[in-house]
Design a protein around this motif. Structure first.
Motif, PDB file in Angstrom:
ATOM      1  N   TYR A   1       0.829  -1.202   0.000  1.00 57.52           N
ATOM      2  CA  TYR A   1       0.000   0.000   0.000  1.00 57.52           C
ATOM      3  C   TYR A   1       0.866   1.256   0.000  1.00 57.52           C
ATOM      4  O   TYR A   1       0.573   2.223  -0.699  1.00 57.52           O
ATOM      5  CB  TYR A   1      -0.927   0.010   1.219  1.00 57.52           C
ATOM      6  CG  TYR A   1      -2.212  -0.789   1.073  1.00 57.52           C
ATOM      7  CD1 TYR A   1      -2.375  -1.769   0.097  1.00 57.52           C
ATOM      8  CD2 TYR A   1      -3.275  -0.571   1.934  1.00 57.52           C
ATOM      9  CE1 TYR A   1      -3.553  -2.488  -0.018  1.00 57.52           C
ATOM     10  CE2 TYR A   1      -4.457  -1.283   1.831  1.00 57.52           C
ATOM     11  CZ  TYR A   1      -4.591  -2.237   0.856  1.00 57.52           C
ATOM     12  OH  TYR A   1      -5.765  -2.939   0.746  1.00 57.52           O
ATOM     13  N   ARG A   2       1.939   1.251   0.797  1.00 60.37           N
ATOM     14  CA  ARG A   2       2.837   2.410   0.863  1.00 60.37           C
ATOM     15  C   ARG A   2       3.429   2.710  -0.517  1.00 60.37           C
ATOM     16  O   ARG A   2       3.477   3.858  -0.949  1.00 60.37           O
ATOM     17  CB  ARG A   2       3.939   2.127   1.891  1.00 60.37           C
ATOM     18  CG  ARG A   2       4.621   3.319   2.447  1.00 60.37           C
ATOM     19  CD  ARG A   2       5.508   3.048   3.668  1.00 60.37           C
ATOM     20  NE  ARG A   2       6.226   1.779   3.688  1.00 60.37           N
ATOM     21  CZ  ARG A   2       5.913   0.737   4.467  1.00 60.37           C
ATOM     22  NH1 ARG A   2       4.905   0.805   5.297  1.00 60.37           N
ATOM     23  NH2 ARG A   2       6.618  -0.376   4.422  1.00 60.37           N
ATOM     24  N   GLU A   3       3.857   1.665  -1.223  1.00 56.04           N
ATOM     25  CA  GLU A   3       4.456   1.872  -2.546  1.00 56.04           C
ATOM     26  C   GLU A   3       3.417   2.340  -3.561  1.00 56.04           C
ATOM     27  O   GLU A   3       3.705   3.166  -4.420  1.00 56.04           O
ATOM     28  CB  GLU A   3       5.166   0.597  -3.007  1.00 56.04           C
ATOM     29  CG  GLU A   3       6.379   0.325  -2.139  1.00 56.04           C
ATOM     30  CD  GLU A   3       7.384  -0.620  -2.766  1.00 56.04           C
ATOM     31  OE1 GLU A   3       7.239  -0.969  -3.949  1.00 56.04           O
ATOM     32  OE2 GLU A   3       8.327  -0.998  -2.047  1.00 56.04           O
ATOM     33  N   LEU A   4       2.194   1.808  -3.447  1.00 58.35           N
ATOM     34  CA  LEU A   4       1.113   2.263  -4.327  1.00 58.35           C
ATOM     35  C   LEU A   4       0.773   3.729  -4.050  1.00 58.35           C
ATOM     36  O   LEU A   4       0.492   4.498  -4.973  1.00 58.35           O
ATOM     37  CB  LEU A   4      -0.125   1.385  -4.136  1.00 58.35           C
ATOM     38  CG  LEU A   4      -0.023  -0.025  -4.701  1.00 58.35           C
ATOM     39  CD1 LEU A   4      -1.100  -0.928  -4.105  1.00 58.35           C
ATOM     40  CD2 LEU A   4      -0.104  -0.011  -6.228  1.00 58.35           C
ATOM     41  N   GLU A   5       0.822   4.111  -2.781  1.00 58.55           N
ATOM     42  CA  GLU A   5       0.536   5.496  -2.423  1.00 58.55           C
ATOM     43  C   GLU A   5       1.638   6.423  -2.936  1.00 58.55           C
ATOM     44  O   GLU A   5       1.358   7.498  -3.472  1.00 58.55           O
ATOM     45  CB  GLU A   5       0.375   5.633  -0.912  1.00 58.55           C
ATOM     46  CG  GLU A   5      -0.212   6.963  -0.495  1.00 58.55           C
ATOM     47  CD  GLU A   5      -0.782   6.954   0.912  1.00 58.55           C
ATOM     48  OE1 GLU A   5      -1.555   7.880   1.200  1.00 58.55           O
ATOM     49  OE2 GLU A   5      -0.455   6.061   1.706  1.00 58.55           O
ATOM     50  N   GLN A   6       2.894   5.998  -2.815  1.00 59.30           N
ATOM     51  CA  GLN A   6       4.012   6.803  -3.316  1.00 59.30           C
ATOM     52  C   GLN A   6       3.925   6.972  -4.830  1.00 59.30           C
ATOM     53  O   GLN A   6       4.341   7.994  -5.365  1.00 59.30           O
ATOM     54  CB  GLN A   6       5.347   6.174  -2.929  1.00 59.30           C
ATOM     55  CG  GLN A   6       5.652   6.298  -1.452  1.00 59.30           C
ATOM     56  CD  GLN A   6       6.890   5.501  -1.027  1.00 59.30           C
ATOM     57  OE1 GLN A   6       7.412   4.687  -1.768  1.00 59.30           O
ATOM     58  NE2 GLN A   6       7.327   5.744   0.196  1.00 59.30           N
ATOM     59  N   ALA A   7       3.352   5.983  -5.514  1.00 55.72           N
ATOM     60  CA  ALA A   7       3.194   6.066  -6.969  1.00 55.72           C
ATOM     61  C   ALA A   7       1.966   6.887  -7.360  1.00 55.72           C
ATOM     62  O   ALA A   7       1.721   7.111  -8.543  1.00 55.72           O
ATOM     63  CB  ALA A   7       3.090   4.658  -7.553  1.00 55.72           C
ATOM     64  N   GLY A   8       1.188   7.310  -6.358  1.00 57.60           N
ATOM     65  CA  GLY A   8       0.019   8.125  -6.639  1.00 57.60           C
ATOM     66  C   GLY A   8      -1.203   7.334  -7.074  1.00 57.60           C
ATOM     67  O   GLY A   8      -2.179   7.914  -7.556  1.00 57.60           O
ATOM     68  N   LEU A   9      -1.170   6.017  -6.896  1.00 59.84           N
ATOM     69  CA  LEU A   9      -2.290   5.187  -7.334  1.00 59.84           C
ATOM     70  C   LEU A   9      -3.385   5.063  -6.288  1.00 59.84           C
ATOM     71  O   LEU A   9      -4.556   4.865  -6.624  1.00 59.84           O
ATOM     72  CB  LEU A   9      -1.791   3.792  -7.722  1.00 59.84           C
ATOM     73  CG  LEU A   9      -0.862   3.750  -8.927  1.00 59.84           C
ATOM     74  CD1 LEU A   9      -0.323   2.330  -9.132  1.00 59.84           C
ATOM     75  CD2 LEU A   9      -1.581   4.234 -10.172  1.00 59.84           C
ATOM     76  N   ILE A  10      -3.014   5.141  -5.019  1.00 63.28           N
ATOM     77  CA  ILE A  10      -3.997   5.074  -3.945  1.00 63.28           C
ATOM     78  C   ILE A  10      -3.700   6.174  -2.947  1.00 63.28           C
ATOM     79  O   ILE A  10      -2.615   6.775  -2.970  1.00 63.28           O
ATOM     80  CB  ILE A  10      -3.998   3.694  -3.230  1.00 63.28           C
ATOM     81  CG1 ILE A  10      -2.681   3.442  -2.502  1.00 63.28           C
ATOM     82  CG2 ILE A  10      -4.329   2.569  -4.204  1.00 63.28           C
ATOM     83  CD1 ILE A  10      -2.682   2.184  -1.623  1.00 63.28           C
ATOM     84  N   GLU A  11      -4.668   6.440  -2.091  1.00 65.68           N
ATOM     85  CA  GLU A  11      -4.436   7.413  -1.018  1.00 65.68           C
ATOM     86  C   GLU A  11      -5.168   6.934   0.227  1.00 65.68           C
ATOM     87  O   GLU A  11      -6.193   6.260   0.145  1.00 65.68           O
ATOM     88  CB  GLU A  11      -4.878   8.814  -1.417  1.00 65.68           C
ATOM     89  CG  GLU A  11      -6.277   8.918  -1.917  1.00 65.68           C
ATOM     90  CD  GLU A  11      -6.580  10.290  -2.532  1.00 65.68           C
ATOM     91  OE1 GLU A  11      -7.712  10.752  -2.322  1.00 65.68           O
ATOM     92  OE2 GLU A  11      -5.711  10.868  -3.208  1.00 65.68           O
TER      93      GLU A  11
END
Length: 134
Positions: free
Chosen positions: A59-69
């Protein structure tokens, strides 16, 4: 939500990366629309039988990629709203889904024409995917 996500503990690809890649693909294909709520870290970890820290890293990596928040009251959601434009250079999910689906259909048709069964086609695809990771 776990119906679309699985973890192969025997794979050379770390479990967090398997989760990250699968969720990113579901977002790119439009299966997970902007605003869609994702399961909690603990819930997804329990469903997959893995440690919560593994899901948290994905989740952290997805958030850093701007895909989730992550929103305090609303949990973790797919980033953006339906009216948001795609970032420059990022194709619309519909066009990605269409192109990927067409490529997959072609792959299956060619494989079957060559006499491969589903298991063989999956094995070839998994081999190629693992080669891309390395």
């Amino acid at each position: 939500m776990t119906a679309g996500i699985s973890v192969d503990l025997g794979s050379a690809t770390p479990p967090f990366e398997q989760i990250r890649a699968q969720i990113a693909s579901l977002i790119a294909l439009g299966t997970l629309a902007p605003g869609t709520r994702l399961p909690t870290v603990r819930s997804l970890a329990a469903d997959l039988g893995i440690a919560p820290g593994t899901v948290a890293r994905a989740y952290r990596e997805l958030e850093q990629a701007g895909l989730i928040e992550t929103r305090r009251r609303n949990g973790t959601v797919v980033a953006g709203t339906l009216g948001d434009a795609n970032p420059p250079g990022v194709p619309a999910p519909e066009s990605v889904a269409g192109a990927v689906t067409t490529a997959v259909e072609h792959y299956i048709a060619e494989g079957r024409k060559s006499g491969f069964d589903d298991a063989a086609l999956l094995a070839i695809l998994q081999t190629k995917l693992s080669q891309q990771d390395g």
